[in-house]
Write a protein that holds these residues in place. Structure first.
Motif, PDB file in Angstrom:
ATOM      1  N   UNK A   1       0.781  -1.522  -0.042  1.00  0.00           N
ATOM      2  CA  UNK A   1      -0.424  -0.123   0.209  1.00  0.00           C
ATOM      3  C   UNK A   1       0.911   1.387   0.384  1.00  0.00           C
ATOM      4  N   UNK A   2       0.275   2.871  -0.239  1.00  0.00           N
ATOM      5  CA  UNK A   2       0.737   3.642  -0.207  1.00  0.00           C
ATOM      6  C   UNK A   2       0.421   4.772   0.172  1.00  0.00           C
ATOM      7  N   UNK A   3       0.736   5.251   1.487  1.00  0.00           N
ATOM      8  CA  UNK A   3      -0.389   6.605   2.186  1.00  0.00           C
ATOM      9  C   UNK A   3       0.195   7.827   1.825  1.00  0.00           C
ATOM     10  N   UNK A   4      -0.582   8.764   2.196  1.00  0.00           N
ATOM     11  CA  UNK A   4       0.388  10.116   2.297  1.00  0.00           C
ATOM     12  C   UNK A   4      -0.929  10.653   3.697  1.00  0.00           C
ATOM     13  N   UNK A   5       0.320  11.057   4.425  1.00  0.00           N
ATOM     14  CA  UNK A   5      -0.241  11.868   5.685  1.00  0.00           C
ATOM     15  C   UNK A   5      -0.059  13.367   5.383  1.00  0.00           C
ATOM     16  N   UNK A   6      -0.981  13.999   5.636  1.00  0.00           N
ATOM     17  CA  UNK A   6      -1.394  15.471   5.980  1.00  0.00           C
ATOM     18  C   UNK A   6      -1.561  16.025   7.540  1.00  0.00           C
ATOM     19  N   UNK A   7      -0.931  17.068   7.655  1.00  0.00           N
ATOM     20  CA  UNK A   7      -1.193  17.494   9.261  1.00  0.00           C
ATOM     21  C   UNK A   7      -3.005  17.013   9.540  1.00  0.00           C
ATOM     22  N   UNK A   8      -3.163  16.629  10.278  1.00  0.00           N
ATOM     23  CA  UNK A   8      -4.520  16.545  10.734  1.00  0.00           C
ATOM     24  C   UNK A   8      -5.347  15.541   9.849  1.00  0.00           C
ATOM     25  N   UNK A   9      -4.810  14.845   9.156  1.00  0.00           N
ATOM     26  CA  UNK A   9      -5.840  14.075   7.987  1.00  0.00           C
ATOM     27  C   UNK A   9      -5.493  12.649   8.514  1.00  0.00           C
TER      28      UNK A   9
ATOM     29  N   UNK B   1      -3.690   8.959   7.641  1.00  0.00           N
ATOM     30  CA  UNK B   1      -3.344   8.218   6.673  1.00  0.00           C
ATOM     31  C   UNK B   1      -4.780   8.272   5.030  1.00  0.00           C
ATOM     32  N   UNK B   2      -4.518   8.859   4.467  1.00  0.00           N
ATOM     33  CA  UNK B   2      -4.868   8.381   3.367  1.00  0.00           C
ATOM     34  C   UNK B   2      -4.145   6.966   1.893  1.00  0.00           C
ATOM     35  N   UNK B   3      -5.072   6.364   1.564  1.00  0.00           N
ATOM     36  CA  UNK B   3      -4.611   5.798   0.917  1.00  0.00           C
ATOM     37  C   UNK B   3      -5.017   6.075  -1.181  1.00  0.00           C
ATOM     38  N   UNK B   4      -3.140   5.954  -1.072  1.00  0.00           N
ATOM     39  CA  UNK B   4      -3.360   6.520  -2.966  1.00  0.00           C
ATOM     40  C   UNK B   4      -3.555   5.130  -3.603  1.00  0.00           C
ATOM     41  N   UNK B   5      -2.354   4.166  -3.606  1.00  0.00           N
ATOM     42  CA  UNK B   5      -3.189   3.221  -4.271  1.00  0.00           C
ATOM     43  C   UNK B   5      -2.267   1.402  -3.637  1.00  0.00           C
ATOM     44  N   UNK B   6      -2.969   0.806  -4.232  1.00  0.00           N
ATOM     45  CA  UNK B   6      -2.583  -0.468  -3.021  1.00  0.00           C
ATOM     46  C   UNK B   6      -2.162  -1.597  -4.610  1.00  0.00           C
ATOM     47  N   UNK B   7      -2.137  -2.764  -3.956  1.00  0.00           N
ATOM     48  CA  UNK B   7      -1.366  -4.178  -4.753  1.00  0.00           C
ATOM     49  C   UNK B   7      -1.866  -5.048  -3.834  1.00  0.00           C
ATOM     50  N   UNK B   8      -2.279  -6.195  -4.236  1.00  0.00           N
ATOM     51  CA  UNK B   8      -2.960  -7.336  -3.843  1.00  0.00           C
ATOM     52  C   UNK B   8      -1.163  -8.425  -4.114  1.00  0.00           C
ATOM     53  N   UNK B   9      -0.962  -8.019  -5.452  1.00  0.00           N
ATOM     54  CA  UNK B   9      -0.288  -9.115  -5.709  1.00  0.00           C
ATOM     55  C   UNK B   9       0.791  -8.770  -6.518  1.00  0.00           C
ATOM     56  N   UNK B  10       2.235  -9.593  -6.902  1.00  0.00           N
ATOM     57  CA  UNK B  10       2.959  -9.085  -8.088  1.00  0.00           C
ATOM     58  C   UNK B  10       2.270  -8.526  -9.604  1.00  0.00           C
ATOM     59  N   UNK B  11       2.128  -7.650  -9.925  1.00  0.00           N
ATOM     60  CA  UNK B  11       1.595  -7.116 -11.557  1.00  0.00           C
ATOM     61  C   UNK B  11       0.557  -6.848 -11.265  1.00  0.00           C
ATOM     62  N   UNK B  12      -0.051  -6.931 -10.315  1.00  0.00           N
ATOM     63  CA  UNK B  12      -1.227  -6.021  -9.819  1.00  0.00           C
ATOM     64  C   UNK B  12      -1.593  -4.778  -9.085  1.00  0.00           C
ATOM     65  N   UNK B  13      -2.109  -3.516  -9.670  1.00  0.00           N
ATOM     66  CA  UNK B  13      -2.669  -2.634  -9.152  1.00  0.00           C
ATOM     67  C   UNK B  13      -3.934  -2.254  -9.137  1.00  0.00           C
ATOM     68  N   UNK B  14      -4.552  -1.095  -8.057  1.00  0.00           N
ATOM     69  CA  UNK B  14      -5.422  -0.923  -7.927  1.00  0.00           C
ATOM     70  C   UNK B  14      -5.901   0.651  -7.134  1.00  0.00           C
ATOM     71  N   UNK B  15      -6.265   1.642  -7.899  1.00  0.00           N
ATOM     72  CA  UNK B  15      -6.485   2.876  -7.194  1.00  0.00           C
ATOM     73  C   UNK B  15      -7.282   2.732  -5.325  1.00  0.00           C
ATOM     74  N   UNK B  16      -6.616   3.985  -5.154  1.00  0.00           N
ATOM     75  CA  UNK B  16      -7.982   4.027  -3.040  1.00  0.00           C
ATOM     76  C   UNK B  16      -8.023   5.077  -3.381  1.00  0.00           C
ATOM     77  N   UNK B  17      -8.281   5.966  -2.181  1.00  0.00           N
ATOM     78  CA  UNK B  17      -9.095   6.666  -2.079  1.00  0.00           C
ATOM     79  C   UNK B  17      -8.681   8.041  -3.151  1.00  0.00           C
ATOM     80  N   UNK B  18      -6.934   8.359  -3.027  1.00  0.00           N
ATOM     81  CA  UNK B  18      -7.089   9.892  -3.586  1.00  0.00           C
ATOM     82  C   UNK B  18      -5.835   9.225  -4.813  1.00  0.00           C
TER      83      UNK B  18
END
Lengths: 112, 114
Positions: free
Chosen positions: B33-41, B43-60
């Motif tokens: 998973x990739x998250x970003x963390x901003x003050x007071x917010x 963690x928000x999920x950017x993208x994630x992967x459930x296995x090699x060769x796969x990716x999916x969009x997160x919240x931002x």
């Protein structure tokens, strides 16, 4: 949008006191986790409580879960200066595709 | 075991520049998973992967791309950096999805876009 909201946003206590923070969430969840983040570091998993559990203990940590009120609480007993950190709840809900959704966190300062 | 490592730890970019953040894990985890963390917010999920060769969009996901060519690595790319992407970026991995499996986090990358 955040599923979990922690309360209070910040907490300052003396060493030896207990610290309690709450997490409220909006939609039904499968389970809930608590994480700790020390300043400038990544998050570290503390405890996991399943939706069919009401209370769980791990060392000085006690977590409760009330699914009827959609809320959870984390209690740290006999706090130490090393407990100074931010604490986050994370929920896992089918509505979120079973991915974790984090709240904004509670900043805890334990004064020696 | 090193756990989850991130490269670089700090970076300053000018608006419009590109960069790639590297995440590596040595726990043989399927999910990353990739998250970003901003003050007071939190963690928000950017993208994630459930296995090699796969990716999916997160919240931002807008403004970011990812790739998972190898199971142990998850790359986050910014093609044209914007000041709104100034944040702390965290990578995480887990053996599975959801609450059954805890997530293990890297130390973070602090990115400033001027």
């Amino acid at each position: 949008s955040q599923q979990g909201e922690e309360d209070p946003q910040a907490l300052s206590i003396q060493e030896g006191e207990n610290a309690t923070m709450n997490c409220s969430y909006k939609t039904s969840i499968n389970n809930l986790q608590w994480y700790r983040q020390n300043s400038g570091r990544g998050l570290v998993h503390l405890i996991l409580i399943r939706s069919n559990e009401r209370e769980k203990h791990s060392g000085r940590l006690r977590v409760t879960l009330d699914t009827s009120k959609k809320s959870s609480s984390l209690l740290i007993t006999a706090s130490r200066a090393a407990d100074t950190a931010s604490y986050f709840c994370a929920t896992d809900a089918r509505a979120a595709g079973n991915k974790l959704t984090f709240g904004g966190g509670t900043r805890v300062l334990v004064k020696p | 075991n090193a756990g989850v490592t991130q490269t670089p730890k700090f970076r300053v970019l000018k608006t419009g520049q590109s960069m790639t953040l590297l995440c590596a894990q040595d726990m043989n985890h399927e999910y990353m998973y990739w998250y970003r963390q901003d003050p007071g917010m939190g963690l928000r999920l950017i993208h994630y992967s459930v296995g090699e060769g796969t990716t999916a969009k997160g919240e931002v996901p807008d403004g970011y791309n990812v790739s998972r060519l190898k199971k142990q690595n998850f790359l986050l790319g910014l093609e044209s950096a914007a000041p709104s992407q100034t944040s702390v970026y965290f990578c995480a991995s887990s053996a599975g999805t959801g609450i059954i499996y805890e997530q293990y986090f890297g130390p973070g990358t602090r990115l400033t876009v001027t």
